[in-house]
Write a protein that holds these residues in place. Sequence first.
Motif, PDB file in Angstrom:
ATOM      1  N   UNK A  94     -12.369  69.424  52.360  1.00 13.59           N
ATOM      2  CA  UNK A  94     -11.593  68.532  51.505  1.00 13.59           C
ATOM      3  C   UNK A  94     -12.501  67.523  50.804  1.00 13.59           C
ATOM      4  N   UNK A  95     -13.383  66.917  51.562  1.00 12.03           N
ATOM      5  CA  UNK A  95     -14.282  65.915  50.978  1.00 12.03           C
ATOM      6  C   UNK A  95     -15.211  66.561  49.950  1.00 12.03           C
ATOM      7  N   UNK A  96     -15.643  67.778  50.261  1.00 14.42           N
ATOM      8  CA  UNK A  96     -16.527  68.505  49.345  1.00 14.42           C
ATOM      9  C   UNK A  96     -15.805  68.811  48.025  1.00 14.42           C
ATOM     10  N   UNK A  97     -14.557  69.241  48.123  1.00 18.36           N
ATOM     11  CA  UNK A  97     -13.771  69.547  46.927  1.00 18.36           C
ATOM     12  C   UNK A  97     -13.529  68.284  46.106  1.00 18.36           C
ATOM     13  N   UNK A  98     -13.260  67.184  46.783  1.00 18.54           N
ATOM     14  CA  UNK A  98     -13.043  65.915  46.084  1.00 18.54           C
ATOM     15  C   UNK A  98     -14.297  65.493  45.329  1.00 18.54           C
ATOM     16  N   UNK A  99     -15.423  65.636  46.002  1.00 20.21           N
ATOM     17  CA  UNK A  99     -16.689  65.282  45.347  1.00 20.21           C
ATOM     18  C   UNK A  99     -16.928  66.155  44.123  1.00 20.21           C
ATOM     19  N   UNK A 100     -16.638  67.447  44.257  1.00 21.72           N
ATOM     20  CA  UNK A 100     -16.825  68.384  43.148  1.00 21.72           C
ATOM     21  C   UNK A 100     -15.963  67.975  41.956  1.00 21.72           C
ATOM     22  N   UNK A 101     -14.711  67.636  42.249  1.00 24.60           N
ATOM     23  CA  UNK A 101     -13.790  67.280  41.170  1.00 24.60           C
ATOM     24  C   UNK A 101     -14.243  66.003  40.465  1.00 24.60           C
ATOM     25  N   UNK A 102     -14.646  65.018  41.252  1.00 22.88           N
ATOM     26  CA  UNK A 102     -15.115  63.759  40.641  1.00 22.88           C
ATOM     27  C   UNK A 102     -16.338  64.004  39.759  1.00 22.88           C
TER      28      UNK A 102
END
Length: 177
Positions: free
Chosen positions: A91-99
């Motif tokens: 989840x954190x990885x996906x959030x970072x990717x999106x940002x």
Amino acid sequence: MGSGRPPAISPEVVAAVWAAEDGRCEACTRPMDRRCAAFGRIDDRRPDRTAENLHLLCVDCKARRPDVLARLVLGGDVAARFTGQLPPEQVEQASRWLRASLRRHGVLVWVGREARSYWLPGVGRFRVALPPVGTATVVAVEWLAATPQLKVRPQARTRGLPRPDRQPLMTLARASA
Ligand SMILES: [Zn+2]
């Protein structure tokens, strides 16, 4: 309006400068829709607002504002989608990717006083709330597909003019203090 207001730029000139730079801000290189285009004179001593004397700028570089997406957070809906679909450790990885993707490749498509919309090609459309102080938040998303796949289109053309200096005013004030 006061006499200090510059004359409007004709739609033909807007289209020409936007096309010449393939819709990318000449200061920060971020893409924008033509309806969001802003401009700065290349030579301030020249009064003309012709295509030859205009840089294409994003609204932030035009206003010499710091990057509003520098500290972007994901609001409830967006985070919930990740939480529902991904294992917790991703989840954190996906959030970072999106940002990071929004900041680098998000096409500015709508600008309001307290919110913006960015289009992320292949992924979807993102509404970002900009409070007067504090952090920009992704508050709504229209996902394009169940499996988003970022489609980055490299800049096709540029006039190759020297990059305009649009350092944020706050930075300048701090530097000279
Ligand atoms: Zn810019």
